[in-house]
Design an enzyme around this catalytic site. Structure first.
Site, PDB file in Angstrom:
ATOM      1  N   TYR A  51       0.810  -1.215   0.000  1.00 24.63           N
ATOM      2  CA  TYR A  51       0.000   0.000   0.000  1.00 24.63           C
ATOM      3  C   TYR A  51       0.849   1.273   0.000  1.00 24.63           C
ATOM      4  CZ  TYR A  51      -3.703  -3.177   1.670  1.00 24.63           C
ATOM      5  OH  TYR A  51      -4.585  -4.205   1.829  1.00 24.63           O
ATOM      6  N   HIS A 105       0.486 -11.312   2.022  1.00 23.76           N
ATOM      7  CA  HIS A 105      -0.544 -10.504   1.370  1.00 23.76           C
ATOM      8  C   HIS A 105      -1.302 -11.261   0.291  1.00 23.76           C
ATOM      9  CE1 HIS A 105      -1.522  -6.086   0.082  1.00 23.76           C
ATOM     10  NE2 HIS A 105      -2.590  -6.840   0.150  1.00 23.76           N
TER      11      HIS A 105
END
Length: 308
Positions: A51, A105
């Protein structure tokens, strides 16, 4: 009444609703938005290496002046560096000595799941993260992981909403059997991405009964499945709307079943488009279609003549 926490399979507890800093926030400074979320009542903040928001999440945590015990921080290894380098970088950017939950992730970043999960287990054992888990793992991937894991993943964070519930039922059942908490992101897609679909009707009916919003009904539906929530917004009003779900009466069994059944029909789109809609679209684009067919016919005639 707050959302509360859920006990993980390693004995730790996790707040069941989190403020997410991914999706639309990728690469942005989220300092003010995280502070707003904390002030509104969120204690669980979700971020990731991918992110690019860990540094501003760290600033928000520092500026909030909240005690570390009042916070729950999730971040993720996204494959951009090795795992040992990633966790150290994440901790440095967050300004923490330990995160509460560290996730792989996506299975797409995995090159050697046995080796990489062993490194995750070491992260837990050395105290760099209190709990470890995965994200976006399907049933087969989770089953393979559990064949050799010394420490089971505590959480599997997945895309989850009424339109993909049917395809995830086995995954949810398997996870529950092994004490793995499913955590949902993008649960509001029936509103944000697929408006006008079959889920709208039962959601609106439940919203009317509860004097609630469709958003709140969808989050209540997620809760009914025993699934934790990651959500986000830039406005305090929406954050308050999310948190107020904890004060709503639960959905009835009939309302849950109606949403399940509607979701199984699939979202509005090419596959689920009705005949009437298809007919209207054909009428609307009839001239374009006619021109395309004429072009194909002329090309066919030309090629036939040229070859004769």
């Amino acid at each position: 009444m707050p959302f509360g926490t859920v006990k993980l399979n390693d004995g730790n507890e996790m707040p069941v609703i989190a403020f997410g800093t991914g999706s639309k926030w990728k690469g942005q400074d989220v300092t003010d938005y995280v502070i707003q979320a904390l002030e509104t009542g969120f204690s669980h903040i979700d971020t990731a290496q991918w992110y690019g928001t860990e540094d501003s999440v760290g600033r928000a945590l520092h500026d909030s002046a909240l005690d570390r015990s009042e916070l729950y921080i999730t971040t993720k290894w996204s494959g951009r560096t090795t795992i040992p380098v990633a966790i150290r970088n994440s901790l440095d950017q967050l300004g923490l000595k330990q995160v509460d939950l560290y996730l792989i992730h996506n299975p797409a970043v995995v090159t050697d799941i046995v080796k990489e999960w062993r490194q995750f287990e070491t992260i837990k054992e050395t105290g760099l993260s209190r709990s470890i888990g995965v994200s976006n793992f399907d049933l087969v991937q989770l089953q393979e992981l559990l064949k050799f894991a010394r420490i089971k993943p505590a959480v599997n964070q997945i895309l989850f909403h009424p339109y993909n519930y049917e395809e995830n039922k086995e995954l949810l059942e398997y996870s529950a059997k092994h004490g793995i908490i499913t955590e949902a992101y993008s649960s509001l897609q029936p509103i944000t991405r697929y408006p006008g679909g079959p889920v709208d009707k039962p959601v609106q009916a439940a919203a009317k009964r509860l004097n609630a919003t469709p958003t709140q009904v969808l989050l209540s539906w997620v809760r009914s499945k025993g699934v934790a929530i990651v959500t986000t917004s830039s406005t305090k009003k929406h954050l308050e709307e999310y948190l107020a779900v904890a004060d709503l009466p639960p959905l009835t069994a009939e309302e849950i079943a109606a949403i399940d059944e509607a979701g199984a029909k699939g979202p509005p789109g090419i596959i689920s488009t009705t005949f009437a809609t298809t007919k209207r679209n054909l009428h609307r684009y009839r001239y374009i279609l006619a021109a395309a067919m004429l072009f194909q016919f002329v090309a066919f005639v030309y090629l036939t003549i040229s070859r004769s």
